[in-house]
Design a protein around this motif. Structure first.
Motif, short mmCIF file in Angstrom:
data_model
loop_
_atom_site.label_atom_id
_atom_site.label_comp_id
_atom_site.label_asym_id
_atom_site.label_seq_id
_atom_site.Cartn_x
_atom_site.Cartn_y
_atom_site.Cartn_z
N CYS A 183 -4.34 -7.28 14.86
CA CYS A 183 -4.19 -6.03 14.23
C CYS A 183 -5.32 -4.99 14.49
O CYS A 183 -5.38 -3.94 14.30
N HIS A 233 -6.43 0.07 10.09
CA HIS A 233 -5.31 -0.93 10.07
C HIS A 233 -4.47 -0.90 8.76
O HIS A 233 -5.03 -1.15 7.87
N GLN A 234 -3.10 -0.63 8.65
CA GLN A 234 -2.38 -0.50 7.65
C GLN A 234 -1.99 -2.04 6.96
O GLN A 234 -0.61 -2.28 7.01
N MET A 281 1.16 2.50 4.76
CA MET A 281 1.83 1.07 4.62
C MET A 281 3.19 0.81 3.44
O MET A 281 4.00 0.10 3.56
N ASN A 300 2.89 -3.80 7.25
CA ASN A 300 1.83 -4.27 8.17
C ASN A 300 2.42 -4.34 9.58
O ASN A 300 3.11 -5.29 9.64
N THR A 301 2.19 -3.54 10.49
CA THR A 301 2.71 -3.59 11.82
C THR A 301 1.56 -4.04 13.00
O THR A 301 1.95 -3.70 14.20
N SER A 355 0.24 -0.50 13.96
CA SER A 355 -0.17 0.50 12.71
C SER A 355 -1.25 1.63 13.06
O SER A 355 -0.79 2.72 12.49
#
Length: 316
Positions: free
Chosen positions: A114, A238-239, A263, A268-269, A273
């Motif tokens: 991430c 970061h989501q 998000m 969460n990608t 993200s």
């Protein structure tokens, strides 16, 4: 030393939308349970024919078209991903082929989970610094994930969290540009993903890690550039979970309005993200020339990374 400035963004999301209600048909969960604990309401999963690579190509092509640059002007391409379809060729090599980037430039993937997009930007800056002084001062940095192929759809603790997507950013190396990056790692199995999945995570341990790493890394890039949080226009984290960001905003006694969150729509990608969020800000007119951005990543590894950059152009 030259710093990076953001000049254009691009994004790509798969066509299949999966809601919390959809997941409640698969595992013992509910929209209320997921939303109150994570802030996530839906996410995108790749459909047939869609992969991390196809999303990366789409996002990168959009960023390149918006920048007005030609493929031969790109000096390096770095792709952050933990879910590429192949160990080799890299996802970045697939992007290079599809976009017609030059063959005499460095092209590679990085995996810092991430935090990958921040790591990727730092790598790109270093790669540009090794090149001769020519017009190839532009770096294409992509975050892309197909996490749906690595998930156990019977594990309600993880299958509700993750989604697929890609975001791309074109950076320009500019002498004297305001830029700072802070990176770190601590080997820990709190999040683990074997080569073929599934993703496993100790949610409580990750939460404790994240609420420490986020403000610490943000302070590091602010201190490096002698700025205060009030002088930053957007903080793009970061989501992973809305509660992580909300906890840190409270801890920092900060203005929550400058902490971008999406998000609820994407989940969460991972490495995608932050660039997906940057692209959304650009597309909605909320990135303007001269704006100062702090981007903060944290996640599997465990890794963390922060970056302070400015927007050079219109970014769309």
């Amino acid at each position: 030393m030259e710093g990076l400035q953001l000049i254009a963004t691009g994004g790509a999301l798969p066509g299949r939308v999966v809601t919390n209600e959809d997941l409640s048909q698969l595992v013992d969960t509910s929209d209320e349970w997921i939303t109150t604990r994570t802030g996530i309401r839906q996410r995108h999963f790749c459909a047939e024919g869609e992969t991390a690579a196809t999303l990366a190509v789409s996002a990168a092509r959009q960023a390149l078209e918006r920048s007005g640059l030609q493929p031969e002007q790109i000096g390096c391409c770095v792709c952050a991903t933990l879910s590429g379809a192949y160990a080799t060729p890299s996802t970045a090599c697939l992007v290079q082929k599809e976009l017609g980037l030059a063959q005499d430039i460095p092209v590679l993937d990085v995996n810092a989970a991430c935090s990958g997009f921040i790591y990727g930007a730092a790598v790109a800056r270093g790669l540009l610094a090794t090149r001769p002084q020519d017009d190839r001062r532009y770096a294409l940095v992509i975050g892309c994930e197909q996490l749906s192929r690595l998930m156990d759809m019977t594990d309600r603790n993880t299958c509700v969290l993750f989604g697929d997507g890609a975001g791309a950013v074109l950076f320009e190396a500019v002498e004297g540009a305001e830029f700072a990056v802070d990176l770190g790692a601590r080997g820990d199995m709190a999040i683990e993903t074997p080569p073929c999945g599934p993703i496993r995570m100790d949610g409580r341990a990750v939460f404790r890690f994240a609420v420490d790493a986020l403000p610490r890394t943000l302070h590091a890039v602010l201190d490096a550039t002698h700025h205060t949080l009030d002088e930053v226009d957007w903080v793009v984290c970061h989501q992973a979970n809305s509660r992580i960001i909300d906890h840190c905003v409270k801890k920092l006694e900060a203005d929550s309005a400058k902490f971008y969150k999406n998000m609820d729509r994407h989940g969460n990608t991972s490495a995608a993200s932050i660039p997906v969020a940057l692209n959304e800000l650009a597309e909605t007119g909320r990135l303007q020339p001269g704006m100062r951005l702090a981007c903060i990543g944290f996640g599997g590894g465990l890794t963390w990374g922060g970056m302070l950059i400015t927007v050079k152009g219109s970014a769309v």
